[in-house]
Design a protein around this motif. Sequence first.
Motif, PDB file in Angstrom:
ATOM      1  N   ARG A  45       0.835  -1.209   0.000  1.00 31.33           N
ATOM      2  CA  ARG A  45       0.000   0.000   0.000  1.00 31.33           C
ATOM      3  C   ARG A  45       0.864   1.252   0.000  1.00 31.33           C
ATOM      4  N   ALA A  46       1.918   1.250   0.815  1.00 33.27           N
ATOM      5  CA  ALA A  46       2.822   2.399   0.889  1.00 33.27           C
ATOM      6  C   ALA A  46       3.568   2.600  -0.421  1.00 33.27           C
ATOM      7  N   ARG A  47       3.983   1.499  -1.049  1.00 27.15           N
ATOM      8  CA  ARG A  47       4.709   1.610  -2.322  1.00 27.15           C
ATOM      9  C   ARG A  47       3.804   2.138  -3.431  1.00 27.15           C
ATOM     10  N   ILE A  48       2.550   1.687  -3.441  1.00 24.57           N
ATOM     11  CA  ILE A  48       1.587   2.188  -4.428  1.00 24.57           C
ATOM     12  C   ILE A  48       1.361   3.687  -4.214  1.00 24.57           C
ATOM     13  N   ALA A  49       1.175   4.070  -2.963  1.00 20.32           N
ATOM     14  CA  ALA A  49       0.953   5.488  -2.659  1.00 20.32           C
ATOM     15  C   ALA A  49       2.144   6.327  -3.108  1.00 20.32           C
ATOM     16  N   GLY A  50       3.357   5.839  -2.862  1.00 25.00           N
ATOM     17  CA  GLY A  50       4.551   6.576  -3.277  1.00 25.00           C
ATOM     18  C   GLY A  50       4.660   6.695  -4.790  1.00 25.00           C
ATOM     19  N   ALA A  51       4.396   5.593  -5.483  1.00 26.54           N
ATOM     20  CA  ALA A  51       4.464   5.611  -6.946  1.00 26.54           C
ATOM     21  C   ALA A  51       3.393   6.538  -7.531  1.00 26.54           C
ATOM     22  N   ALA A  52       2.208   6.499  -6.950  1.00 28.08           N
ATOM     23  CA  ALA A  52       1.125   7.368  -7.425  1.00 28.08           C
ATOM     24  C   ALA A  52       1.492   8.831  -7.203  1.00 28.08           C
ATOM     25  N   ARG A  53       2.028   9.132  -6.044  1.00 29.40           N
ATOM     26  CA  ARG A  53       2.441  10.501  -5.730  1.00 29.40           C
ATOM     27  C   ARG A  53       3.503  10.971  -6.735  1.00 29.40           C
ATOM     28  N   THR A  54       4.471  10.111  -7.013  1.00 28.45           N
ATOM     29  CA  THR A  54       5.524  10.433  -7.984  1.00 28.45           C
ATOM     30  C   THR A  54       4.938  10.714  -9.359  1.00 28.45           C
ATOM     31  N   ASP A  55       3.939   9.916  -9.755  1.00 28.99           N
ATOM     32  CA  ASP A  55       3.305  10.094 -11.065  1.00 28.99           C
ATOM     33  C   ASP A  55       2.271  11.210 -11.074  1.00 28.99           C
ATOM     34  N   GLY A  56       1.958  11.749  -9.899  1.00 31.44           N
ATOM     35  CA  GLY A  56       0.999  12.852  -9.832  1.00 31.44           C
ATOM     36  C   GLY A  56      -0.441  12.441 -10.004  1.00 31.44           C
ATOM     37  N   VAL A  57      -0.772  11.206  -9.589  1.00 34.06           N
ATOM     38  CA  VAL A  57      -2.153  10.736  -9.687  1.00 34.06           C
ATOM     39  C   VAL A  57      -2.566  10.140  -8.336  1.00 34.06           C
ATOM     40  N   THR A  58      -3.832   9.850  -8.213  1.00 35.56           N
ATOM     41  CA  THR A  58      -4.311   9.189  -7.003  1.00 35.56           C
ATOM     42  C   THR A  58      -3.903   7.722  -7.033  1.00 35.56           C
ATOM     43  N   ASP A  59      -3.976   7.080  -5.882  1.00 34.78           N
ATOM     44  CA  ASP A  59      -3.666   5.657  -5.804  1.00 34.78           C
ATOM     45  C   ASP A  59      -4.565   4.852  -6.748  1.00 34.78           C
ATOM     46  N   SER A  60      -5.844   5.171  -6.730  1.00 30.86           N
ATOM     47  CA  SER A  60      -6.798   4.443  -7.582  1.00 30.86           C
ATOM     48  C   SER A  60      -6.489   4.639  -9.050  1.00 30.86           C
ATOM     49  N   ALA A  61      -6.173   5.867  -9.437  1.00 31.01           N
ATOM     50  CA  ALA A  61      -5.839   6.133 -10.838  1.00 31.01           C
ATOM     51  C   ALA A  61      -4.575   5.382 -11.230  1.00 31.01           C
ATOM     52  N   TRP A  62      -3.604   5.356 -10.339  1.00 27.19           N
ATOM     53  CA  TRP A  62      -2.345   4.650 -10.624  1.00 27.19           C
ATOM     54  C   TRP A  62      -2.616   3.164 -10.866  1.00 27.19           C
ATOM     55  N   LEU A  63      -3.436   2.566 -10.005  1.00 29.79           N
ATOM     56  CA  LEU A  63      -3.768   1.151 -10.167  1.00 29.79           C
ATOM     57  C   LEU A  63      -4.545   0.896 -11.457  1.00 29.79           C
ATOM     58  N   ARG A  64      -5.500   1.783 -11.782  1.00 31.10           N
ATOM     59  CA  ARG A  64      -6.255   1.614 -13.026  1.00 31.10           C
ATOM     60  C   ARG A  64      -5.329   1.685 -14.237  1.00 31.10           C
TER      61      ARG A  64
END
Length: 119
Positions: free
Chosen positions: A25-44
């Motif tokens: 969960r933390a890694r997803i949140a970090g990657a999403a933050r880096t990409d400038g999107v929400t966690d859900s958007a990053w996963l989609r």
Amino acid sequence: MDPGKAPPIRPLPSVLGVKLSHDLRARIAGAARTDGVTDSAWLRLRALDALGMESAVDAASGRRPRIPPAELEALAGVVREIGALHGPASLGKAAEVLEGLDRVRAVLIPICVNLGRGA
């Protein structure tokens, strides 16, 4: 809601509940933050890539503009300046307020015009 009417169609009508470890969960949140999107958007977006799919509805959240640290600092400064202008404004010191607003505009306009164009 009117019981006689069909419920409105939502662009993303389905929710998938996924249990994740704290680390994932933390890694997803970090990657999403880096990409400038929400966690859900990053996963989609990752799911679309992995499945070789294109879906405007699923990809619609898109990237948020990344504001460089120097610009964030400048924006914080103008927010403080706007707050400080309340005093002179309440005392009727129009010239001081206008000078302050000119300084605010000099920072805000270039940053806003360039949002999403780089970084």
